[in-house]
Scaffold this active site. Structure first.
Site, short mmCIF file in Angstrom:
data_model
loop_
_atom_site.label_atom_id
_atom_site.label_comp_id
_atom_site.label_asym_id
_atom_site.label_seq_id
_atom_site.Cartn_x
_atom_site.Cartn_y
_atom_site.Cartn_z
N HIS A 48 0.81 -1.22 0.00
CA HIS A 48 0.00 0.00 0.00
C HIS A 48 0.85 1.27 0.00
O HIS A 48 0.37 2.32 -0.42
CB HIS A 48 -0.94 0.00 1.20
CG HIS A 48 -2.02 -1.03 1.11
ND1 HIS A 48 -3.00 -1.00 0.16
CD2 HIS A 48 -2.25 -2.14 1.85
CE1 HIS A 48 -3.82 -2.05 0.32
NE2 HIS A 48 -3.37 -2.76 1.33
N ASP A 87 16.97 -10.44 -3.92
CA ASP A 87 18.28 -10.09 -4.45
C ASP A 87 18.82 -8.78 -3.87
O ASP A 87 20.04 -8.61 -3.77
CB ASP A 87 18.24 -10.00 -5.97
CG ASP A 87 18.31 -11.36 -6.66
OD1 ASP A 87 18.55 -12.36 -5.95
OD2 ASP A 87 18.12 -11.42 -7.88
N ASP A 178 -8.18 -5.82 6.48
CA ASP A 178 -8.77 -6.52 5.35
C ASP A 178 -9.71 -7.63 5.81
O ASP A 178 -10.70 -7.92 5.13
CB ASP A 178 -7.68 -7.10 4.45
CG ASP A 178 -7.15 -6.07 3.47
OD1 ASP A 178 -7.95 -5.56 2.67
OD2 ASP A 178 -5.96 -5.76 3.51
#
Length: 259
Positions: A48, A87, A178
């Site tokens: 977000h 990475d 949520d």
């Protein structure tokens, strides 16, 4: 040079309680202020908050000077984004909207090199391996990965035990905002039905033997989560803390000010 030990993952396994802060301000000074505040972990948000790989890299570099442990929430379960975030040096990922054991297995595989997974090899370009200067990276990288899956839908609730049983899932994080929306109570985290769903989820996660976590900027709620067995709890969000402090300051001088 050796692969860094994932101290967040180690603390989870030891059953230690860890307090965190959600970080969404994409500025290195703000990240550094949070890093030095004394939290055990910081969640660098890319779901977000307007973070991308480059801003996450800067945040990870900034946090590295402090003992606080960085977690990254990726925008989705996309294995390409996961590869790029690993990475640049992230070892602990929070993945939103996980609903099935199959999803969890795919996430575990995305975070690991073959034969345990399908993470692509690009260590010559990767900060994680210090551009091939980490001599044991391929031996230890998989073991140092920490996967936290976010439970925030009814389907996720229904699959808690199956998700927790997946080897490589280190913790389950219950997302109350949520979850409230999914249960028909948008914006009502403290609705009785939501509170009961969260409580039951914690109980079920603990019964599986996996660590559970959550977030609340309400101190009483956060303490209640801890009492219910949460091992890692975010105590607030940097943006809302800043907004609240600014509003409080101006209203002390301008009681009728809006906002």
């Amino acid at each position: 040079m050796l692969t860094p030990t994932n101290t967040f993952k180690a603390a989870l396994r030891q059953g230690a309680t860890q307090f965190g802060l959600w970080v969404g301000i994409t500025d290195s000074i703000c990240v550094e202020i949070a890093a030095g505040a004394g939290f055990d972990w910081l969640l660098l948000d890319a779901e977000h908050a307007p973070n991308d790989v480059r801003t996450l890299l800067i945040a990870l570099q900034t946090v590295a000077a402090y003992p606080v442990r960085p977690l990254v929430r990726v925008p989705s379960a996309d294995p390409i984004m996961i590869k790029r975030v690993l990475d640049i040096g992230a070892q602990s990922l929070l993945v939103p909207m996980v609903e099935t054991a199959d999803q969890a297995r795919q996430l575990v595989a995305a975070m690991r090199y073959p034969p345990e997974g399908f993470r692509g090899v690009g260590t010559g370009l990767a900060r994680a391996a210090r551009w091939n200067r980490v001599t044991d990276y391929f031996k230890r990288a998989n073991a140092e990965m920490c996967l936290i899956v976010q439970i925030e839908t009814q389907a996720g609730l229904d699959s808690i035990e199956a998700i927790a049983a997946v080897d490589g899932v280190d913790a389950l994080f219950v997302g109350p905002a949520d979850l409230a929306a999914a249960l028909g109570h948008l914006g009502q985290r403290t609705h009785p039905a939501v509170r009961e769903a969260v409580r039951a989820a914690f109980q079920r996660i603990r019964a599986t033997g996996k660590a559970c976590g959550s977030i609340s900027s309400d101190e009483a709620v956060a303490r209640n989560y801890l009492d219910q067995g949460c091992q890692f709890v975010a105590l607030g969000v940097d943006t809302t803390l800043l907004a609240a402090a600014q509003r409080s300051l101006v209203q002390r001088f301008k009681p009728d000010a809006g906002g």
